[in-house]
Design a protein around this motif. Sequence first.
Motif, PDB file in Angstrom:
ATOM      1  N   SER A 139       0.821  -1.202   0.000  1.00 13.75           N
ATOM      2  CA  SER A 139       0.000   0.000   0.000  1.00 13.75           C
ATOM      3  C   SER A 139       0.853   1.248   0.000  1.00 13.75           C
ATOM      4  N   GLY A 140       0.307   2.306  -0.604  1.00 14.19           N
ATOM      5  CA  GLY A 140       0.855   3.644  -0.505  1.00 14.19           C
ATOM      6  C   GLY A 140       2.298   3.752  -0.909  1.00 14.19           C
ATOM      7  N   VAL A 141       2.991   4.687  -0.253  1.00 12.77           N
ATOM      8  CA  VAL A 141       4.364   5.004  -0.612  1.00 12.77           C
ATOM      9  C   VAL A 141       5.316   3.892  -0.218  1.00 12.77           C
ATOM     10  N   THR A 142       4.881   2.993   0.691  1.00 12.41           N
ATOM     11  CA  THR A 142       5.752   1.870   1.053  1.00 12.41           C
ATOM     12  C   THR A 142       6.148   1.089  -0.191  1.00 12.41           C
ATOM     13  N   ALA A 143       5.184   0.883  -1.096  1.00  8.34           N
ATOM     14  CA  ALA A 143       5.496   0.159  -2.331  1.00  8.34           C
ATOM     15  C   ALA A 143       6.532   0.894  -3.148  1.00  8.34           C
ATOM     16  N   LEU A 144       6.406   2.216  -3.215  1.00  8.35           N
ATOM     17  CA  LEU A 144       7.384   3.017  -3.939  1.00  8.35           C
ATOM     18  C   LEU A 144       8.757   2.851  -3.337  1.00  8.35           C
ATOM     19  N   VAL A 145       8.829   2.909  -2.019  1.00 12.54           N
ATOM     20  CA  VAL A 145      10.122   2.790  -1.346  1.00 12.54           C
ATOM     21  C   VAL A 145      10.737   1.432  -1.604  1.00 12.54           C
ATOM     22  N   LEU A 146       9.924   0.379  -1.522  1.00  7.24           N
ATOM     23  CA  LEU A 146      10.450  -0.957  -1.790  1.00  7.24           C
ATOM     24  C   LEU A 146      10.920  -1.074  -3.229  1.00  7.24           C
ATOM     25  N   ALA A 147      10.172  -0.468  -4.141  1.00 11.29           N
ATOM     26  CA  ALA A 147      10.580  -0.516  -5.545  1.00 11.29           C
ATOM     27  C   ALA A 147      11.884   0.198  -5.766  1.00 11.29           C
ATOM     28  N   ASN A 165       5.726   8.295   4.170  1.00  7.67           N
ATOM     29  CA  ASN A 165       4.776   7.218   4.426  1.00  7.67           C
ATOM     30  C   ASN A 165       4.543   6.997   5.918  1.00  7.67           C
ATOM     31  N   SER A 166       5.578   7.224   6.712  1.00  3.95           N
ATOM     32  CA  SER A 166       5.472   7.020   8.159  1.00  3.95           C
ATOM     33  C   SER A 166       5.044   8.284   8.893  1.00  3.95           C
ATOM     34  N   SER A 167       4.690   9.330   8.148  1.00  8.01           N
ATOM     35  CA  SER A 167       4.185  10.597   8.701  1.00  8.01           C
ATOM     36  C   SER A 167       5.218  11.380   9.502  1.00  8.01           C
ATOM     37  N   ASP A 169       2.907  27.517   0.610  1.00  7.89           N
ATOM     38  CA  ASP A 169       2.101  26.495   1.268  1.00  7.89           C
ATOM     39  C   ASP A 169       2.930  25.535   2.113  1.00  7.89           C
ATOM     40  N   LEU A 170       4.252  25.554   1.933  1.00  7.09           N
ATOM     41  CA  LEU A 170       5.120  24.668   2.708  1.00  7.09           C
ATOM     42  C   LEU A 170       5.452  25.241   4.081  1.00  7.09           C
ATOM     43  N   CYS A 171       5.248  26.532   4.261  1.00  4.31           N
ATOM     44  CA  CYS A 171       5.614  27.184   5.514  1.00  4.31           C
ATOM     45  C   CYS A 171       4.887  26.535   6.695  1.00  4.31           C
ATOM     46  N   GLY A 172       5.646  26.260   7.751  1.00  9.63           N
ATOM     47  CA  GLY A 172       5.093  25.648   8.946  1.00  9.63           C
ATOM     48  C   GLY A 172       4.979  24.142   8.872  1.00  9.63           C
ATOM     49  N   LYS A 173       5.352  23.546   7.733  1.00  9.83           N
ATOM     50  CA  LYS A 173       5.229  22.102   7.549  1.00  9.83           C
ATOM     51  C   LYS A 173       6.583  21.409   7.668  1.00  9.83           C
ATOM     52  N   LYS A 174       6.536  20.085   7.802  1.00  4.10           N
ATOM     53  CA  LYS A 174       7.746  19.267   7.845  1.00  4.10           C
ATOM     54  C   LYS A 174       8.018  18.756   6.423  1.00  4.10           C
ATOM     55  N   ILE A 175       9.150  19.188   5.870  1.00  2.00           N
ATOM     56  CA  ILE A 175       9.437  18.966   4.459  1.00  2.00           C
ATOM     57  C   ILE A 175      10.685  18.106   4.290  1.00  2.00           C
ATOM     58  N   GLY A 176      10.620  17.149   3.372  1.00  2.05           N
ATOM     59  CA  GLY A 176      11.755  16.288   3.076  1.00  2.05           C
ATOM     60  C   GLY A 176      12.365  16.592   1.724  1.00  2.05           C
ATOM     61  N   VAL A 177      13.685  16.640   1.659  1.00  2.00           N
ATOM     62  CA  VAL A 177      14.426  16.854   0.422  1.00  2.00           C
ATOM     63  C   VAL A 177      15.609  15.894   0.401  1.00  2.00           C
ATOM     64  N   GLN A 183      16.411   9.434  -2.378  1.00  2.00           N
ATOM     65  CA  GLN A 183      14.988   9.718  -2.546  1.00  2.00           C
ATOM     66  C   GLN A 183      14.113   8.711  -1.829  1.00  2.00           C
ATOM     67  N   SER A 184      14.521   7.445  -1.832  1.00  2.37           N
ATOM     68  CA  SER A 184      13.709   6.410  -1.194  1.00  2.37           C
ATOM     69  C   SER A 184      13.551   6.657   0.302  1.00  2.37           C
ATOM     70  N   ALA A 185      14.592   7.186   0.941  1.00  4.95           N
ATOM     71  CA  ALA A 185      14.501   7.472   2.375  1.00  4.95           C
ATOM     72  C   ALA A 185      13.502   8.585   2.659  1.00  4.95           C
TER      73      ALA A 185
END
Length: 308
Positions: A15-23, A213-215, A168-176, A205-207
């Motif tokens: 399900s979800g992004v987990t599949a992407l990460v595994l791929a 996916n884990s919020s 719209d990203l301000c105040g959010k937790k962002i990954g790069v 990118q996978s990380a």
Amino acid sequence: MKRPTFRGSHVRRTSGVTALVLALLAPLAGCGSSAAGDGADAGPTVSKVDAIAALIPESLRSRGVLRVAVPDGSPPLASVDDSGAVVGMDPSLARALGGLMGLKVKLTAGSFDSQVPGLQSGKFDLAMGEYYVTADRLKSADFVSDWRDYSSFATRSADGWKPAGGQDLCGKKIGVMKGSAEEASVTTFNRKCSTPMTISSFPDQSASFLALNSSRIDAVVTGRGQLETAASTTKGFKISGEFGGGPCATAVARNGDSAKMLKAVQAGYAELIKSGTYLQILKKWNSDYGALDKPQIYTADSTPPKYS
């Protein structure tokens, strides 16, 4: 830094992004940052062009091998498949350049932030990783533009949030991805936020998708093409917005051979564009949305491009 077709994964879709990460992770198991040569997907065969081969420096001609660094774990731009071959748009372009120059090509897949130091130490001749040409990067290497990209936002499908732009990203937790253009542009934009973002930089990118996916983060900022590809094969996240954008470039080691090498790389890309091989490679990897018409050289004295 940014890109389109997941391949080499026979992991059952979950399900979800987990599949992407595994791929993303499956093709990398046991490969790490090892060097790899031509694999099953070496791209179109390109013959030597004497006029381009004459441009390369004598030191490279004597060695007979073009050493190229590409990012690992960034399909469809560059990744290591199940057989250990380095595949993607960047490796295909690198092999095509080497063919025009009459050289063998040695590809090394590794972390993005290790590439420029590798150029500086003399380990590589070129580094391909969708570099934005910035004033800071021009202190360390020269560049030849080869593609164009822009970033978008990946958020969880279950979230109602759909960011459209940087504000719209301000105040959010962002990954790069660590060392990427997004890391620099998001960090710069963060200074405009009244409520700052919390920015997390990941080694690949996978990380970052695993964290989404884990919020642990609210969004991943990365290349539009890469996200479109992921969305076509994986459910669980949505894409929105546009952030940054502009020409990307191949980094060229700055040394006594730089002037000749820059001309050779520029002439190589021009020939690939003229012959249609460039577009053939980009279409294969679904990255033709970023095709450029003309390669341009950038050195320490150049004014960097303006990125939106």
